[in-house]
Design a protein around this motif. Structure first.
Motif, PDB file in Angstrom:
ATOM      1  N   GLU A 139       8.126   7.462   9.585  1.00 50.59           N
ATOM      2  CA  GLU A 139       9.529   7.855   9.511  1.00 50.59           C
ATOM      3  C   GLU A 139      10.209   6.944   8.498  1.00 50.59           C
ATOM      4  N   HIS A 140      10.661   7.532   7.416  1.00 52.28           N
ATOM      5  CA  HIS A 140      11.236   6.785   6.298  1.00 52.28           C
ATOM      6  C   HIS A 140      12.719   7.080   6.162  1.00 52.28           C
ATOM      7  N   ASP A 141      13.402   6.214   5.417  1.00 49.45           N
ATOM      8  CA  ASP A 141      14.724   6.571   4.923  1.00 49.45           C
ATOM      9  C   ASP A 141      14.559   7.716   3.930  1.00 49.45           C
ATOM     10  N   HIS A 142      15.583   8.552   3.801  1.00 54.30           N
ATOM     11  CA  HIS A 142      15.486   9.718   2.936  1.00 54.30           C
ATOM     12  C   HIS A 142      16.473   9.618   1.786  1.00 54.30           C
ATOM     13  N   ARG A 143      16.080  10.169   0.653  1.00 57.63           N
ATOM     14  CA  ARG A 143      16.932  10.183  -0.532  1.00 57.63           C
ATOM     15  C   ARG A 143      17.471  11.586  -0.784  1.00 57.63           C
ATOM     16  N   ALA A 144      18.627  11.629  -1.424  1.00 54.06           N
ATOM     17  CA  ALA A 144      19.160  12.904  -1.886  1.00 54.06           C
ATOM     18  C   ALA A 144      18.264  13.431  -2.997  1.00 54.06           C
ATOM     19  N   VAL A 145      18.388  14.714  -3.288  1.00 55.12           N
ATOM     20  CA  VAL A 145      17.591  15.309  -4.357  1.00 55.12           C
ATOM     21  C   VAL A 145      18.190  15.007  -5.721  1.00 55.12           C
ATOM     22  N   ALA A 146      19.503  15.198  -5.860  1.00 53.24           N
ATOM     23  CA  ALA A 146      20.149  15.113  -7.172  1.00 53.24           C
ATOM     24  C   ALA A 146      20.359  13.669  -7.614  1.00 53.24           C
ATOM     25  N   GLY A 147      20.432  13.485  -8.939  1.00 49.65           N
ATOM     26  CA  GLY A 147      20.810  12.197  -9.506  1.00 49.65           C
ATOM     27  C   GLY A 147      19.633  11.333  -9.881  1.00 49.65           C
ATOM     28  N   GLU A 148      19.923  10.307 -10.697  1.00 47.71           N
ATOM     29  CA  GLU A 148      18.874   9.406 -11.167  1.00 47.71           C
ATOM     30  C   GLU A 148      18.252   8.603 -10.033  1.00 47.71           C
ATOM     31  N   ALA A 189      14.862  -0.748   9.472  1.00 50.93           N
ATOM     32  CA  ALA A 189      13.482  -0.531   9.038  1.00 50.93           C
ATOM     33  C   ALA A 189      12.865  -1.821   8.505  1.00 50.93           C
ATOM     34  N   ALA A 190      13.591  -2.531   7.641  1.00 46.85           N
ATOM     35  CA  ALA A 190      13.061  -3.784   7.094  1.00 46.85           C
ATOM     36  C   ALA A 190      12.898  -4.835   8.192  1.00 46.85           C
ATOM     37  N   GLU A 191      13.829  -4.874   9.129  1.00 52.79           N
ATOM     38  CA  GLU A 191      13.706  -5.789  10.272  1.00 52.79           C
ATOM     39  C   GLU A 191      12.401  -5.523  11.017  1.00 52.79           C
ATOM     40  N   ARG A 192      12.116  -4.260  11.252  1.00 51.15           N
ATOM     41  CA  ARG A 192      10.891  -3.915  11.977  1.00 51.15           C
ATOM     42  C   ARG A 192       9.654  -4.340  11.200  1.00 51.15           C
ATOM     43  N   VAL A 193       9.648  -4.086   9.900  1.00 54.69           N
ATOM     44  CA  VAL A 193       8.495  -4.464   9.080  1.00 54.69           C
ATOM     45  C   VAL A 193       8.227  -5.966   9.193  1.00 54.69           C
ATOM     46  N   LEU A 194       9.275  -6.759   9.048  1.00 55.20           N
ATOM     47  CA  LEU A 194       9.099  -8.209   9.075  1.00 55.20           C
ATOM     48  C   LEU A 194       8.718  -8.707  10.468  1.00 55.20           C
ATOM     49  N   VAL A 249       0.071  -4.069  -0.401  1.00 56.64           N
ATOM     50  CA  VAL A 249       1.420  -3.728  -0.842  1.00 56.64           C
ATOM     51  C   VAL A 249       1.941  -2.613   0.050  1.00 56.64           C
ATOM     52  N   HIS A 250       3.142  -2.760   0.565  1.00 62.57           N
ATOM     53  CA  HIS A 250       3.740  -1.648   1.307  1.00 62.57           C
ATOM     54  C   HIS A 250       5.250  -1.724   1.246  1.00 62.57           C
ATOM     55  N   ASP A 251       5.884  -0.587   1.469  1.00 65.90           N
ATOM     56  CA  ASP A 251       7.339  -0.482   1.407  1.00 65.90           C
ATOM     57  C   ASP A 251       7.984  -1.072   2.658  1.00 65.90           C
ATOM     58  N   ALA A 252       9.308  -1.218   2.602  1.00 70.82           N
ATOM     59  CA  ALA A 252      10.048  -1.810   3.722  1.00 70.82           C
ATOM     60  C   ALA A 252      11.006  -0.815   4.357  1.00 70.82           C
ATOM     61  N   ASP A 253      10.800   0.486   4.125  1.00 72.79           N
ATOM     62  CA  ASP A 253      11.753   1.472   4.638  1.00 72.79           C
ATOM     63  C   ASP A 253      11.165   2.379   5.707  1.00 72.79           C
ATOM     64  N   ALA A 254       9.992   1.988   6.267  1.00 68.79           N
ATOM     65  CA  ALA A 254       9.362   2.808   7.299  1.00 68.79           C
ATOM     66  C   ALA A 254       9.801   2.328   8.680  1.00 68.79           C
ATOM     67  N   TYR A 294      -0.282   9.406   5.423  1.00 65.47           N
ATOM     68  CA  TYR A 294       0.373   9.645   6.711  1.00 65.47           C
ATOM     69  C   TYR A 294       1.161  10.945   6.644  1.00 65.47           C
ATOM     70  N   ALA A 295       1.577  11.412   7.802  1.00 64.71           N
ATOM     71  CA  ALA A 295       2.410  12.616   7.893  1.00 64.71           C
ATOM     72  C   ALA A 295       3.878  12.229   7.814  1.00 64.71           C
ATOM     73  N   ARG A 296       4.670  13.044   7.126  1.00 67.33           N
ATOM     74  CA  ARG A 296       6.118  12.841   7.045  1.00 67.33           C
ATOM     75  C   ARG A 296       6.806  13.998   7.776  1.00 67.33           C
ATOM     76  N   VAL A 297       6.807  13.921   9.086  1.00 65.08           N
ATOM     77  CA  VAL A 297       7.454  14.936   9.930  1.00 65.08           C
ATOM     78  C   VAL A 297       8.375  14.208  10.891  1.00 65.08           C
ATOM     79  N   GLU A 298       9.659  14.515  10.840  1.00 66.89           N
ATOM     80  CA  GLU A 298      10.614  13.887  11.747  1.00 66.89           C
ATOM     81  C   GLU A 298      11.869  14.732  11.854  1.00 66.89           C
TER      82      GLU A 298
END
Length: 381
Positions: A260-269, A50-55, A138-143, A169-173
């Motif tokens: 299309e982003h990287d996804h995080r787990a629900v639990a935890g800090e 994802a970061a490779e694509r952004v750059l 400003v934008h993230d690097a995980d798309a 944007y829509a988050r459907v994948e």
């Protein structure tokens, strides 16, 4: 196709011709040369697809951005290879090691020691970025779906005299709905607050179609006046300041398609549960700053009720589109997120750069450990 406007200007991508070929599009493309792009990263983005694509997409922009600031939070052993990788791209890149010893010392001596997080990383880059260009994106690097044209779209409202623009944007994948923290926490919480508060700030925060998106553009003057939360409350805190600085008339949101982003787990800090606490603290702080004091005794239950109603709507939407949907899992998330709804603690936001006790150039020096003989790795530049 929908073309509904919100209380803020909403710029849709209607299809062929949107974002290209017009005088406006040419103005937005030309504005890139006067724009500093900020792309925060952590160790997880190192050499990620994802970061490779952004750059690579940023490399393809013509003209090139005035500067690309990459605030990086990574261990000492990682920062050298990280910087080497980033400098392989043909971009005017400035790498900032956000947890460098010099940065911690600079902040501590200024009385700004505190939590590290995404908000602090972006704040460290905003000062230098606003000093380097007329506008800041400003934008993230995980798309994984990122396109360089997103920079043009975010800049387009600024060429029309708006001061602040937010992407949506829509988050459907993968046959599923994502954007869980926004869908299941922010949106129902705003609905619960709107039912009890007839306040312009609530209307403003509710006008954004994806308030937790990491993509925004602002004039350098506005960027210098943001009071940035230190961690995951960055996006909401930015909207609170944008309300004060740009208002309804000076704000726009722009359709960036489907992400299309990287996804995080629900639990935890480090998961959505921990993020919900930071988002709640930032949101409730913004409301209190503007005189909308929630009833904290009843708000969690009202939030759960609003969340349940939205889950029924999402279930119908998913079924209509043939998407996989687990309402029991989503109700469980709502129950977990409800625990985050408590009065905000002390205000730990970083100061506006217009009030900062040091200059952006001081950050540039402190965040470059490869120029410090005390650090074992040094670049050969």
């Amino acid at each position: 196709m929908e073309y509904r406007q919100e209380l803020i200007a909403t710029l849709h991508a209607f299809g062929e011709g949107s974002g290209s070929g017009s005088n406006l599009a040419r103005d937005a493309a030309a504005a890139v040369a006067e724009t500093a792009v900020v792309v925060p990263m952590t160790a997880r983005e190192y050499e990620s697809p994802a970061a490779e694509r952004v750059l690579e997409e940023l490399e393809g922009l013509e003209p090139a951005p005035a500067a690309v600031f990459v605030p990086v939070r990574a261990a000492q052993a990682q920062i050298g290879p990280f910087r080497d990788w980033l400098t392989t791209f043909s971009l005017p890149t400035q790498v900032l090691w956000c947890n460098a010893p010099g940065v911690d010392t600079l902040l501590a001596e200024a009385g700004l020691a505190g939590d590290r997080g995404k908000g602090r990383d972006v704040w460290l880059a905003l000062g230098p970025a606003a000093a380097a260009a007329d506008t800041v994106v400003v934008h993230d690097a995980d798309a994984r779906s990122y396109e360089g044209a997103h920079v043009h779209r975010l800049l387009a409202p600024l060429t029309m005299d708006f001061d602040f623009a937010k992407g949506y944007y829509a988050r459907v994948e993968g046959g599923r709905l994502y954007g869980r923290l926004f869908r299941l926490f922010y949106e129902p919480l705003l609905r619960a607050l709107a039912d009890a508060h007839d306040a312009p700030i609530v209307d403003y925060l509710g006008a954004f179609r994806y308030a937790l998106a990491g993509e925004f553009a602002a004039t350098a003057d506005l960027a210098r006046r943001l009071q940035t939360p230190r961690t995951w409350g960055l996006e909401v805190g930015t909207l609170g300041d944008a309300y004060d600085l740009a208002g309804f008339d000076g704000t726009a949101q722009v359709d960036l398609g489907r992400h299309e982003h990287d996804h995080r787990a629900v639990a935890g800090e480090s998961g959505l549960e921990g993020m919900s606490r930071e988002v709640a603290a930032a949101l409730l702080c913004v409301l209190e700053d503007h005189g909308a004091i929630p009833d904290y005794e009843t708000l969690p239950e009202r939030y759960r009720s609003a969340g349940g109603a939205l889950i029924d709507q999402y279930r119908a939407d998913a079924a209509f589109n043939g998407l996989e949907y687990d309402p029991a899992n989503e109700r469980g998330q709502v129950a977990k997120y409800a625990e985050s709804i408590t009065p905000p603690g002390p205000d730990t936001r970083l100061p506006r750069w217009t009030d900062a006790p040091f200059e952006p150039a001081d950050v540039l020096v402190a965040a470059q450990p490869w120029r410090d003989q005390r650090i074992g790795w040094r670049s050969q530049d």
